[in-house]
Design an enzyme around this catalytic site. Structure first.
Site, PDB file in Angstrom:
ATOM      1  N   LYS A 255     -24.377  -9.724 -21.943  1.00 49.25           N
ATOM      2  CA  LYS A 255     -23.656  -8.771 -21.976  1.00 49.25           C
ATOM      3  C   LYS A 255     -22.552  -9.788 -22.253  1.00 49.25           C
ATOM      4  CE  LYS A 255     -24.268  -4.647 -23.259  1.00 49.25           C
ATOM      5  NZ  LYS A 255     -23.828  -4.171 -24.172  1.00 49.25           N
TER       6      LYS A 255
ATOM      7  N   LYS B 263     -29.443   2.795 -33.775  1.00 53.74           N
ATOM      8  CA  LYS B 263     -29.128   3.840 -32.610  1.00 53.74           C
ATOM      9  C   LYS B 263     -29.254   5.436 -32.675  1.00 53.74           C
ATOM     10  CE  LYS B 263     -26.353   0.761 -29.630  1.00 53.74           C
ATOM     11  NZ  LYS B 263     -25.156   0.551 -29.075  1.00 53.74           N
TER      12      LYS B 263
END
Length: 352
Positions: A141, A245
């Site tokens: 991240k 997803k």
């Protein structure tokens, strides 16, 4: 409440009620989400609300909560983040119903390679997370609000050191950068060698412009999963990789349709679910005809505890294709306020 199941009903005349199973209450139609089975109402789906703390702040949250529903095919998860509105959350509910009622397509592989996910932590912690994971791919991240770019550089350098020269590193900016900023920062981060950068900018137009200016692959996430119709999004100029997803796309079969329509290499990632939701992601990855990248499905490691005593965690960088049993529902049961909040949300999502 611990020890009690609420009832979520699939089919016409369906509802979620915040009372113990068997109590009577008003019904809300689910016909807008899934059609009623021919000849009558769908099966009752006992539901439990969980709430678990995260090890590190991630995606702006410290706690993850959601609803697990049980049907004839097994358990499903409904856990849209709270910034998803009712319309968007209906796809998440469709995914939960598919998992619980319909089951998943047959797999073409028995295990799925996965990456370790590194939150916006310091370099020492990032190194430790990667070294202890057993994975050869890391998703890092970056562009965390309030953190300088130098923190991102230090983090990816620590991850490269932990992986060694043969490991793969991808970074995820969650649409934080404009095109000019992205071009400069990706070039800087690519000094360690990047596999791809995930959703560096917010829009398709920005991604297309950026892709012409950098040598690193671009992966599309938010522009797909938050689109009104993910199948019809034109990604041809915007990206090299599509992130799939399960919950945000409406289920395993819906995600497979997106993959087929886009015709680009795909990687399956989680929506920060419990092991029940992760199992659906594994089922999607196991059903894809090709799987060129390690998948972002090892995120149960970010939880302090799980709904399962045997959580879906990687061994030697891979997850098995199986359905875990959520046998810790009492231990992770949500408080009454959280249960009521989810009850109200699911009632809105399943309303006609």
């Amino acid at each position: 409440m611990p020890g009690h199941e609420t009832q979520a009903y699939g089919g016409r005349g369906a509802a979620f009620r915040g009372e113990p199973a068997g109590q009577r209450g008003p019904l809300s139609s689910l016909s807008a989400v899934i059609p009623a089975p021919v000849g009558g109402a769908g099966p009752a789906l006992p539901a439990r609300v969980y709430r678990v703390a995260l090890r590190t702040r991630f995606r702006g949250i410290d706690v993850r909560d959601g609803v697990l529903v049980r049907g004839p095919a097994g358990w499903g998860e409904f856990s849209p983040f709270w910034d998803y509105d009712v319309a968007e959350s209906r796809r998440w509910w469709a995914a939960a119903v598919e998992s619980a009622v319909d089951g998943w397509p047959d797999p073409v592989r028995t295990s799925v390679p996965v990456n370790v996910t590194v939150p916006a932590v310091g370099p020492e912690r990032a190194h430790e997370i990667v070294r202890s994971s057993g994975c050869r791919t890391a998703k890092v991240k970056v562009a965390e609000p309030g953190q300088p770019h130098s923190d991102d550089v230090a983090r990816v350098e620590a991850v490269r050191d932990a992986l060694g020269p043969g490991g793969a590193i991808r970074v995820d900016a969650n649409a934080a950068w404009d095109v000019d900023t992205a071009a400069v920062r990706i070039a800087d981060l690519d000094r360690v060698g990047l596999e791809y950068v995930e959703q560096p900018c917010a829009t398709l137009e920005e991604l297309s412009l950026l892709r012409r200016r950098i040598d690193v692959r671009v992966a599309a996430d938010e522009v797909v999963r938050r689109a009104a119709d993910p199948v019809r999004v034109d990604l041809r100029q915007a990206c090299d990789v599509v992130v799939l997803k399960v919950q945000p796309l409406g289920g395993v079969r819906a995600a497979l349709r997106v993959a087929e329509a886009q015709g680009l290499p795909c990687v399956v990632s989680s929506a920060l679910e419990s092991s029940v939701g992760i199992a659906a992601g594994v089922a999607l990855a196991a059903a894809l005809p090709e799987l060129p990248f390690a998948c972002g499905l090892a995120t149960v490691a970010l939880f302090t505890e799980d709904v399962c005593s045997a959580p879906l965690l990687p061994v030697d960088g891979a997850l098995p294709v199986l359905r875990p049993e959520p046998d810790r529902l009492d231990a992770v049961a949500a408080d009454p306020v959280t249960q009521a909040r989810w009850g109200a949300r699911l009632a809105a999502v399943t309303a006609a």
